[in-house]
Design a protein around this motif. Structure first.
Motif, PDB file in Angstrom:
ATOM      1  N   ILE A 429       0.847  -1.211   0.000  1.00  0.00           N
ATOM      2  CA  ILE A 429       0.000   0.000   0.000  1.00  0.00           C
ATOM      3  C   ILE A 429       0.876   1.253   0.000  1.00  0.00           C
ATOM      4  O   ILE A 429       0.580   2.229  -0.692  1.00  0.00           O
ATOM      5  CB  ILE A 429      -0.966  -0.025   1.199  1.00  0.00           C
ATOM      6  CG1 ILE A 429      -1.979  -1.172   1.017  1.00  0.00           C
ATOM      7  CG2 ILE A 429      -1.695   1.309   1.347  1.00  0.00           C
ATOM      8  CD1 ILE A 429      -2.833  -1.426   2.232  1.00  0.00           C
ATOM      9  N   ASP A 430       1.991   1.217   0.778  1.00  0.00           N
ATOM     10  CA  ASP A 430       2.937   2.338   0.776  1.00  0.00           C
ATOM     11  C   ASP A 430       3.533   2.568  -0.609  1.00  0.00           C
ATOM     12  O   ASP A 430       3.906   3.688  -0.960  1.00  0.00           O
ATOM     13  CB  ASP A 430       4.083   2.079   1.762  1.00  0.00           C
ATOM     14  CG  ASP A 430       3.640   2.249   3.208  1.00  0.00           C
ATOM     15  OD1 ASP A 430       2.574   2.859   3.430  1.00  0.00           O
ATOM     16  OD2 ASP A 430       4.351   1.759   4.107  1.00  0.00           O
ATOM     17  N   MET A 431       3.626   1.490  -1.398  1.00  0.00           N
ATOM     18  CA  MET A 431       4.170   1.595  -2.756  1.00  0.00           C
ATOM     19  C   MET A 431       3.136   2.130  -3.752  1.00  0.00           C
ATOM     20  O   MET A 431       3.429   2.225  -4.943  1.00  0.00           O
ATOM     21  CB  MET A 431       4.661   0.221  -3.230  1.00  0.00           C
ATOM     22  CG  MET A 431       5.980  -0.208  -2.623  1.00  0.00           C
ATOM     23  SD  MET A 431       6.499  -1.810  -3.296  1.00  0.00           S
ATOM     24  CE  MET A 431       8.247  -1.770  -2.945  1.00  0.00           C
ATOM     25  N   GLY A 432       1.948   2.418  -3.268  1.00  0.00           N
ATOM     26  CA  GLY A 432       0.947   3.005  -4.139  1.00  0.00           C
ATOM     27  C   GLY A 432      -0.058   2.037  -4.730  1.00  0.00           C
ATOM     28  O   GLY A 432      -0.839   2.414  -5.610  1.00  0.00           O
ATOM     29  N   ILE A 433      -0.065   0.802  -4.240  1.00  0.00           N
ATOM     30  CA  ILE A 433      -1.035  -0.176  -4.741  1.00  0.00           C
ATOM     31  C   ILE A 433      -2.392   0.100  -4.099  1.00  0.00           C
ATOM     32  O   ILE A 433      -2.498   0.252  -2.874  1.00  0.00           O
ATOM     33  CB  ILE A 433      -0.577  -1.627  -4.417  1.00  0.00           C
ATOM     34  CG1 ILE A 433       0.794  -1.904  -5.050  1.00  0.00           C
ATOM     35  CG2 ILE A 433      -1.611  -2.632  -4.898  1.00  0.00           C
ATOM     36  CD1 ILE A 433       0.833  -1.758  -6.542  1.00  0.00           C
ATOM     37  N   ASP A 434      -3.447   0.161  -4.903  1.00  0.00           N
ATOM     38  CA  ASP A 434      -4.793   0.380  -4.379  1.00  0.00           C
ATOM     39  C   ASP A 434      -5.220  -0.792  -3.504  1.00  0.00           C
ATOM     40  O   ASP A 434      -5.051  -1.961  -3.868  1.00  0.00           O
ATOM     41  CB  ASP A 434      -5.788   0.538  -5.539  1.00  0.00           C
ATOM     42  CG  ASP A 434      -5.556   1.826  -6.312  1.00  0.00           C
ATOM     43  OD1 ASP A 434      -5.209   2.836  -5.677  1.00  0.00           O
ATOM     44  OD2 ASP A 434      -5.711   1.810  -7.553  1.00  0.00           O
ATOM     45  N   PHE A 436      -8.056  -2.080  -2.784  1.00  0.00           N
ATOM     46  CA  PHE A 436      -9.078  -3.005  -3.270  1.00  0.00           C
ATOM     47  C   PHE A 436      -8.502  -4.062  -4.222  1.00  0.00           C
ATOM     48  O   PHE A 436      -9.145  -5.080  -4.491  1.00  0.00           O
ATOM     49  CB  PHE A 436     -10.218  -2.237  -3.958  1.00  0.00           C
ATOM     50  CG  PHE A 436      -9.825  -1.574  -5.251  1.00  0.00           C
ATOM     51  CD1 PHE A 436      -9.883  -2.262  -6.453  1.00  0.00           C
ATOM     52  CD2 PHE A 436      -9.404  -0.254  -5.258  1.00  0.00           C
ATOM     53  CE1 PHE A 436      -9.520  -1.648  -7.649  1.00  0.00           C
ATOM     54  CE2 PHE A 436      -9.048   0.375  -6.441  1.00  0.00           C
ATOM     55  CZ  PHE A 436      -9.097  -0.333  -7.646  1.00  0.00           C
ATOM     56  N   LEU A 437      -7.257  -3.851  -4.724  1.00  0.00           N
ATOM     57  CA  LEU A 437      -6.650  -4.839  -5.634  1.00  0.00           C
ATOM     58  C   LEU A 437      -6.026  -6.014  -4.882  1.00  0.00           C
ATOM     59  O   LEU A 437      -5.921  -7.117  -5.432  1.00  0.00           O
ATOM     60  CB  LEU A 437      -5.573  -4.165  -6.488  1.00  0.00           C
ATOM     61  CG  LEU A 437      -6.034  -3.124  -7.519  1.00  0.00           C
ATOM     62  CD1 LEU A 437      -4.838  -2.489  -8.203  1.00  0.00           C
ATOM     63  CD2 LEU A 437      -6.960  -3.765  -8.546  1.00  0.00           C
ATOM     64  N   LEU A 438      -5.599  -5.790  -3.653  1.00  0.00           N
ATOM     65  CA  LEU A 438      -4.841  -6.808  -2.922  1.00  0.00           C
ATOM     66  C   LEU A 438      -5.626  -8.094  -2.643  1.00  0.00           C
ATOM     67  O   LEU A 438      -5.085  -9.191  -2.807  1.00  0.00           O
ATOM     68  CB  LEU A 438      -4.278  -6.224  -1.623  1.00  0.00           C
ATOM     69  CG  LEU A 438      -3.182  -5.161  -1.817  1.00  0.00           C
ATOM     70  CD1 LEU A 438      -2.739  -4.586  -0.488  1.00  0.00           C
ATOM     71  CD2 LEU A 438      -1.984  -5.754  -2.554  1.00  0.00           C
ATOM     72  N   PRO A 439      -6.892  -8.031  -2.199  1.00  0.00           N
ATOM     73  CA  PRO A 439      -7.618  -9.281  -1.944  1.00  0.00           C
ATOM     74  C   PRO A 439      -7.746 -10.179  -3.177  1.00  0.00           C
ATOM     75  O   PRO A 439      -7.863 -11.395  -3.053  1.00  0.00           O
ATOM     76  CB  PRO A 439      -8.999  -8.805  -1.478  1.00  0.00           C
ATOM     77  CG  PRO A 439      -8.755  -7.436  -0.919  1.00  0.00           C
ATOM     78  CD  PRO A 439      -7.697  -6.856  -1.783  1.00  0.00           C
ATOM     79  N   ILE A 528      -8.091  -5.325   5.027  1.00  0.00           N
ATOM     80  CA  ILE A 528      -7.354  -4.550   4.024  1.00  0.00           C
ATOM     81  C   ILE A 528      -8.198  -3.379   3.529  1.00  0.00           C
ATOM     82  O   ILE A 528      -7.708  -2.262   3.372  1.00  0.00           O
ATOM     83  CB  ILE A 528      -6.933  -5.455   2.842  1.00  0.00           C
ATOM     84  CG1 ILE A 528      -5.876  -6.464   3.307  1.00  0.00           C
ATOM     85  CG2 ILE A 528      -6.376  -4.621   1.683  1.00  0.00           C
ATOM     86  CD1 ILE A 528      -5.557  -7.545   2.294  1.00  0.00           C
ATOM     87  N   LEU A 529      -9.470  -3.632   3.298  1.00  0.00           N
ATOM     88  CA  LEU A 529     -10.357  -2.601   2.762  1.00  0.00           C
ATOM     89  C   LEU A 529     -10.692  -1.526   3.809  1.00  0.00           C
ATOM     90  O   LEU A 529     -11.003  -0.390   3.465  1.00  0.00           O
ATOM     91  CB  LEU A 529     -11.640  -3.227   2.229  1.00  0.00           C
ATOM     92  CG  LEU A 529     -11.454  -4.152   1.010  1.00  0.00           C
ATOM     93  CD1 LEU A 529     -12.757  -4.851   0.674  1.00  0.00           C
ATOM     94  CD2 LEU A 529     -10.935  -3.371  -0.192  1.00  0.00           C
ATOM     95  N   LYS A 530     -10.629  -1.909   5.118  1.00  0.00           N
ATOM     96  CA  LYS A 530     -10.995  -0.965   6.181  1.00  0.00           C
ATOM     97  C   LYS A 530      -9.764  -0.336   6.826  1.00  0.00           C
ATOM     98  O   LYS A 530      -9.501   0.851   6.685  1.00  0.00           O
ATOM     99  CB  LYS A 530     -11.834  -1.682   7.242  1.00  0.00           C
ATOM    100  CG  LYS A 530     -13.229  -2.084   6.744  1.00  0.00           C
ATOM    101  CD  LYS A 530     -13.968  -2.839   7.828  1.00  0.00           C
ATOM    102  CE  LYS A 530     -15.346  -3.312   7.337  1.00  0.00           C
ATOM    103  NZ  LYS A 530     -16.051  -4.119   8.359  1.00  0.00           N
ATOM    104  N   ILE A 535      -1.289  -4.333  13.331  1.00  0.00           N
ATOM    105  CA  ILE A 535      -1.965  -4.845  14.538  1.00  0.00           C
ATOM    106  C   ILE A 535      -3.220  -5.615  14.150  1.00  0.00           C
ATOM    107  O   ILE A 535      -3.464  -6.725  14.637  1.00  0.00           O
ATOM    108  CB  ILE A 535      -2.309  -3.684  15.496  1.00  0.00           C
ATOM    109  CG1 ILE A 535      -1.019  -3.052  16.030  1.00  0.00           C
ATOM    110  CG2 ILE A 535      -3.179  -4.170  16.650  1.00  0.00           C
ATOM    111  CD1 ILE A 535      -1.235  -1.793  16.848  1.00  0.00           C
ATOM    112  N   GLU A 536      -4.026  -5.029  13.252  1.00  0.00           N
ATOM    113  CA  GLU A 536      -5.245  -5.705  12.812  1.00  0.00           C
ATOM    114  C   GLU A 536      -4.921  -6.956  12.003  1.00  0.00           C
ATOM    115  O   GLU A 536      -5.593  -7.980  12.130  1.00  0.00           O
ATOM    116  CB  GLU A 536      -6.104  -4.744  11.968  1.00  0.00           C
ATOM    117  CG  GLU A 536      -6.688  -3.590  12.752  1.00  0.00           C
ATOM    118  CD  GLU A 536      -7.586  -4.061  13.895  1.00  0.00           C
ATOM    119  OE1 GLU A 536      -8.383  -4.989  13.667  1.00  0.00           O
ATOM    120  OE2 GLU A 536      -7.461  -3.526  15.012  1.00  0.00           O
ATOM    121  N   ILE A 537      -3.862  -6.872  11.197  1.00  0.00           N
ATOM    122  CA  ILE A 537      -3.462  -8.042  10.404  1.00  0.00           C
ATOM    123  C   ILE A 537      -2.966  -9.148  11.325  1.00  0.00           C
ATOM    124  O   ILE A 537      -3.218 -10.336  11.100  1.00  0.00           O
ATOM    125  CB  ILE A 537      -2.381  -7.639   9.372  1.00  0.00           C
ATOM    126  CG1 ILE A 537      -2.972  -6.666   8.352  1.00  0.00           C
ATOM    127  CG2 ILE A 537      -1.842  -8.868   8.638  1.00  0.00           C
ATOM    128  CD1 ILE A 537      -1.938  -6.031   7.440  1.00  0.00           C
TER     129      ILE A 537
END
Length: 596
Positions: A429-434, A436-439, A528-530, A535-537
């Protein structure tokens, strides 16, 4: 006066033909002498006699048999071929150098550099092209001698290990004084391979050259050489790796292969200029380690089941994460070994290509020509691949391309630099990946480290008591119930390193991986979406019953594969309330409390 003008003066060449020759020389890559001889206008002997008078340099015709192999070693074959110059013989304090084109400024500069590097004075003679080519062919004999150097030394050193004993110290000193540098380099490489080293460091320090081997992830000094041999050793390795020997200002990379005890071993060479001279690091790529399995890696239980299921997916991403030297690329090669089938097109983009895998299309990035991971990945997806391996996701562009390759029906394998598997998602996500694409793309994230394996010949089985036992039980309190029930809480045993001849008195031999695998689930997708914080992961990882690297390591301690000290060293607790110093004090106390 040019050679053509001299031939006109002698009546051998008319002016009309001379003009045509001059035009041909200007429009071709050939020298004046070569064109004249090729056209049959004058004999080679006459041409070089005229040239000798022009340059006031004596012409010398030398019998090839009079040129010794030891003299040939003074100028590397690549330099000799490129600059058309060869060493002929040593007379008094001067080295006689034969040059076809002594008027070439670049050739003179290269000769001057070699003279400074190897500390010799020289005298130049003119030699003919034919004479030069005959002497050049003699380098083949020299190459055979260099190639056979390791085999020649096998009988001398077959009973020797890798330690820096007094005998070896004396042997090296004798060799440095009496033997060719090629043999010194051969012995270093042979000892490293036979000792199971992963890297060789040849580094200048004040007054001497230190040779160190990396064994099981730890550097050990092997031998010290006189400082005066550094240029020769560096030059020999550069020749083997086809590097520029006259370039000492910038780092260089290369590779070569040679036979050690009947098997071909690949060596990857990296040079680095330092204030004291060039440092060489040689990575040893032993083909006997190529066909590594998940079991060899140390992948077991839940981790193995998740990974085996993940690689059956036709698309998505499998990311291996950890620091440099944690075995990430080896894990990806093991996966490729399973996936490498006739019906699939596998392509890799690596920096560099470590092992050649039959049936896999491997490509090496070359940043100097703008062929990096991002640009290479763009081209690879046009090659109709089924499986893509990208050596490392280093930047946002590569991450984006890898994600989209996974979205468009490819299985993508790659590595990422994070502390653990939990950090993969925040890092992307820090690298700029949206988000919603990760799941839809990330199948699993693998965190790993390499632990030294206890030597099977000398490890000592001891009973764990007191704080050692409490520490183990505390660390394993969150693992799945069925695994906890399998631990004998009454009679708990661990193993300690001792040290013997077979493990070079270290107590360890080889390494094994400790792993943690985070898989994509509906619960993780929602996080991921929220709120994709670590910690949550981590909470989701517990719900998945994920075994952490530290837990996996301690389970391997109970299996007798490694020591508790080793696992606490490579997998320190990251929570704020437990410091590394506190862990170390626990280790020291535990050593006293462990009973045989």
């Amino acid at each position: 006066m040019t050679l053509i003008q001299q031939l006109i003066k002698k009546g051998i060449l008319d002016k009309t033909r001379a003009s045509a020759l001059e035009y041909e020389i200007k429009t071709s890559d050939e020298k004046e002498e070569e064109v004249i001889i090729k056209k049959g206008i004058a004999s080679e002997e006459l041409v070089f006699e005229l040239k000798s008078k022009n340059l006031n340099i004596p012409l010398k015709i030398i019998d090839v048999e009079d040129v010794s192999l030891s003299i040939l070693e003074t100028i590397p074959e690549e330099s000799s071929r490129y600059y058309r110059m060869v060493p002929l013989k040593k007379r008094d304090d001067f080295l006689e150098i034969g040059m076809v084109f002594p008027e070439d400024i670049k050739a003179r500069e290269a000769l001057e550099f070699l003279a400074r590097q190897n500390h010799f004075k020289y005298k130049i003679f003119l030699i003919t092209l034919t004479n030069f080519n005959k002497i050049l062919r003699k380098y083949r004999t020299l190459r055979k001698e260099v190639t056979g150097a390791l085999e020649e030394l096998e009988t001398e050193l077959k009973d020797e290990g890798v330690g820096a004993t007094a005998t070896k110290e004396a042997e090296f000193k004798r060799m440095v004084e009496d033997a060719p540098i090629s043999k010194v380099v051969a012995v270093i490489l042979k000892h490293a391979v036979e000792g199971g080293a992963s890297d060789v460091h040849i580094e200048p320090i004040k007054g001497k050259v230190r040779v160190r081997f990396r064994l099981d992830g730890v550097l050990h000094s092997s031998i010290f050489l006189p400082f005066k041999v550094l240029p020769s050793v560096v030059a020999r390795i550069k020749i083997l790796a086809v590097l520029k020997i006259d370039e000492t200002r910038v780092p260089q990379d290369g590779r070569f292969s040679t036979k050690v005890k009947g098997r071909v071993v690949d060596f990857r060479v990296s040079t680095l200029p330092t204030v004291l001279g060039e440092k060489i690091v040689i990575r040893i790529l032993d083909p006997s380690q190529r066909k590594i399995t998940f079991k060899d890696l140390g992948m077991t239980g839940r981790n193995l089941k998740i990974l085996e299921k993940a690689i059956k997916n036709p698309f998505g991403m499998i990311l291996s994460t950890g620091p440099t030297g944690s075995g990430k690329t080896t894990s990806l090669y093991a996966i490729l070994g399973v996936l490498n089938q006739e019906g699939v097109n596998i392509m890799t983009l690596e920096d560099p290509v470590e092992y050649i895998i039959g049936g896999v299309n491997q490509s090496q990035v070359r940043p100097e020509i703008d062929y990096g991971f991002a640009s290479g990945l763009r081209h690879m997806v046009r090659q109709d691949p089924d499986i893509l391996m990208v050596g490392e996701i280093r930047d946002s562009e590569t991450a984006s391309l890898a994600i989209h390759a996974a979205l468009t029906g490819h299985l993508v394998l790659s590595t990422l630099h994070t502390t653990n598997a939990l950090g993969v998602i925040p890092r992307l996500i820090d690298m700029g990946i949206d988000k919603f694409l990760l799941p839809f793309t990330l199948n699993v994230a693998i965190g790993q480290r390499l632990a030294r394996k206890l030597c099977p010949y000398c490890k000592k089985k001891v009973k764990a008591t007191g704080k050692t036992k409490s520490l183990i039980l505390e660390e394993l309190k969150d693992i799945p119930l069925d695994m906890r029930n399998g631990i004998n809480k009454v009679e708990m045993y661990v193993h300690q390193p001792v040290g013997c001849k077979k493990c070079n008195q270290t107590g360890y031999a080889g390494r094994i991986g400790v792993f943690e695998i985070l898989k994509m689930t509906d619960g993780l997708a929602q996080i991921i979406l929220k709120e994709p914080s670590e910690i949550e992961i981590q909470k989701e990882a517990k719900k998945q019953k994920m075994i952490t690297m530290r837990e996996d390591g301690i389970l391997k301690v109970l299996d007798g594969l490694t020591s508790l000290e080793e696992i606490l060293r490579i997998c320190p607790r990251t929570s704020a309330n437990t410091s590394v110093e506190k862990q170390q004090s626990n280790i020291n106390i535990n050593k006293e409390e462990i009973q045989i």
